[in-house]
Design a protein around this motif. Structure first.
Motif, PDB file in Angstrom:
ATOM      1  N   LEU A  72      58.570 -31.061 105.941  1.00 18.92           N
ATOM      2  CA  LEU A  72      57.910 -32.217 106.553  1.00 18.92           C
ATOM      3  C   LEU A  72      58.686 -32.757 107.759  1.00 18.92           C
ATOM      4  CD1 LEU A  72      56.748 -34.165 103.364  1.00 18.92           C
ATOM      5  CD2 LEU A  72      55.408 -32.626 104.816  1.00 18.92           C
ATOM      6  N   GLY A  73      59.774 -32.071 108.133  1.00 25.10           N
ATOM      7  CA  GLY A  73      60.543 -32.473 109.309  1.00 25.10           C
ATOM      8  C   GLY A  73      61.432 -33.676 109.090  1.00 25.10           C
ATOM      9  N   LEU A  74      61.883 -33.880 107.854  1.00 27.33           N
ATOM     10  CA  LEU A  74      62.748 -35.020 107.541  1.00 27.33           C
ATOM     11  C   LEU A  74      64.140 -34.539 107.167  1.00 27.33           C
ATOM     12  CD1 LEU A  74      60.283 -36.960 105.207  1.00 27.33           C
ATOM     13  CD2 LEU A  74      60.790 -37.488 107.590  1.00 27.33           C
ATOM     14  N   VAL A  75      65.126 -35.379 107.398  1.00 25.46           N
ATOM     15  CA  VAL A  75      66.486 -35.114 106.937  1.00 25.46           C
ATOM     16  C   VAL A  75      66.808 -36.231 105.956  1.00 25.46           C
ATOM     17  CG1 VAL A  75      68.898 -34.876 107.566  1.00 25.46           C
ATOM     18  CG2 VAL A  75      67.125 -34.029 109.115  1.00 25.46           C
ATOM     19  N   ALA A  76      66.810 -35.894 104.680  1.00 25.75           N
ATOM     20  CA  ALA A  76      67.001 -36.899 103.638  1.00 25.75           C
ATOM     21  C   ALA A  76      68.334 -36.678 102.944  1.00 25.75           C
ATOM     22  CB  ALA A  76      65.864 -36.818 102.631  1.00 25.75           C
ATOM     23  N   GLU A  77      69.144 -37.724 102.879  1.00 27.27           N
ATOM     24  CA  GLU A  77      70.449 -37.604 102.243  1.00 27.27           C
ATOM     25  C   GLU A  77      70.415 -38.070 100.791  1.00 27.27           C
ATOM     26  OE1 GLU A  77      73.391 -39.526 104.614  1.00 27.27           O
ATOM     27  OE2 GLU A  77      72.886 -38.339 106.388  1.00 27.27           O
ATOM     28  N   LYS A  78      69.694 -39.140 100.505  1.00 25.23           N
ATOM     29  CA  LYS A  78      69.641 -39.663  99.140  1.00 25.23           C
ATOM     30  C   LYS A  78      68.260 -39.429  98.563  1.00 25.23           C
ATOM     31  CE  LYS A  78      73.269 -43.053  99.195  1.00 25.23           C
ATOM     32  NZ  LYS A  78      73.687 -44.350  98.728  1.00 25.23           N
ATOM     33  N   GLY A  79      68.233 -39.388  97.211  1.00 24.22           N
ATOM     34  CA  GLY A  79      66.953 -39.153  96.566  1.00 24.22           C
ATOM     35  C   GLY A  79      67.049 -39.211  95.054  1.00 24.22           C
ATOM     36  N   LEU A  80      66.268 -38.378  94.410  1.00 28.80           N
ATOM     37  CA  LEU A  80      66.118 -38.359  92.964  1.00 28.80           C
ATOM     38  C   LEU A  80      67.453 -38.259  92.223  1.00 28.80           C
ATOM     39  CD1 LEU A  80      64.245 -38.151  90.472  1.00 28.80           C
ATOM     40  CD2 LEU A  80      64.108 -35.686  90.910  1.00 28.80           C
ATOM     41  N   MET A  81      68.295 -37.330  92.604  1.00 27.79           N
ATOM     42  CA  MET A  81      69.580 -37.142  91.919  1.00 27.79           C
ATOM     43  C   MET A  81      70.447 -38.389  92.023  1.00 27.79           C
ATOM     44  SD  MET A  81      69.726 -34.207  90.418  1.00 27.79           S
ATOM     45  CE  MET A  81      67.988 -34.289  90.069  1.00 27.79           C
ATOM     46  N   ASP A  82      70.414 -39.043  93.168  1.00 24.88           N
ATOM     47  CA  ASP A  82      71.214 -40.252  93.372  1.00 24.88           C
ATOM     48  C   ASP A  82      70.754 -41.369  92.441  1.00 24.88           C
ATOM     49  OD1 ASP A  82      72.826 -39.403  95.868  1.00 24.88           O
ATOM     50  OD2 ASP A  82      70.739 -38.936  96.373  1.00 24.88           O
TER      51      ASP A  82
END
Length: 190
Positions: A72-82
């Protein structure tokens, strides 16, 4: 055909089965890696988000091969695991808006050596309940690890109200498909 699958999912959400997991929790999985499940999860999410009265949360739950943000063209650092590792992090802090107004993304987030165990944990079960209740008006689509490649996929599937099984024609054998379906509640398969 995504429209047909979408209609079936929305029909079950409108008339959920009693005694099962919330119908708005939808798992997209496959028997084997590289069968197109992520492609299908993204396109199903977009298709539902384009409905007049539907919002969608797309969750990248494939911890071994997270690829939705990149697609989707995003750079995501935080998410579900966090969120699973630190319950002080609110889910809204790690959700990403997309170019499609009614589609949000929850990326995998930080890689963790115990990611597979986290997906099968009580914390994950609690988070799923919270998501289903907090976002009861949303369809929540999980891109899961393949069933035959990761044991946590079956655990995740047990918490879902619906399951979409992606099968690549000419690649997945009938025995592999039977084995994969044997690991989940086949009544949930849409």
């Amino acid at each position: 055909n995504f429209r047909r699958i979408k209609r079936q999912i929305l029909s079950i959400v409108a008339s959920p089965r009693t005694g099962t997991a919330p119908a708005n929790l939808v798992l997209v999985t496959s028997a084997l890696p590289k069968e197109g499940k992520t492609f299908c999860a993204i396109n199903l999410a977009i298709s539902i988000a384009l409905e007049m009265d539907r919002t969608v949360l797309l969750v990248d739950g494939d911890v071994a091969r997270p690829s939705i943000p990149q697609a989707l063209g995003l750079v995501a650092e935080k998410g579900l695991m966090d969120v699973l590792l630190d319950r002080q992090i609110d889910l809204t802090e790690v959700l990403w808006k997309t170019d499609i107004g009614k589609l949000a993304l929850l990326p995998v987030g930080a890689t963790h050596k115990h990611a597979t165990e986290l997906l099968a944990s009580d914390a994950m079960r609690g988070l799923l309940r919270e998501m289903a209740e907090r976002y009861h008006d949303r369809i929540i689509i999980f891109d899961s690890p393949p069933l035959l490649a990761a044991s946590e996929a079956a655990v995740l599937a047990s918490q879902m109200g619906q399951i979409v099984m992606v099968v690549e024609a000419g690649k997945t054998s009938e025995a592999e498909l039977r084995d994969a379906l044997g690991r989940i509640d086949s009544e949930k398969v849409t």
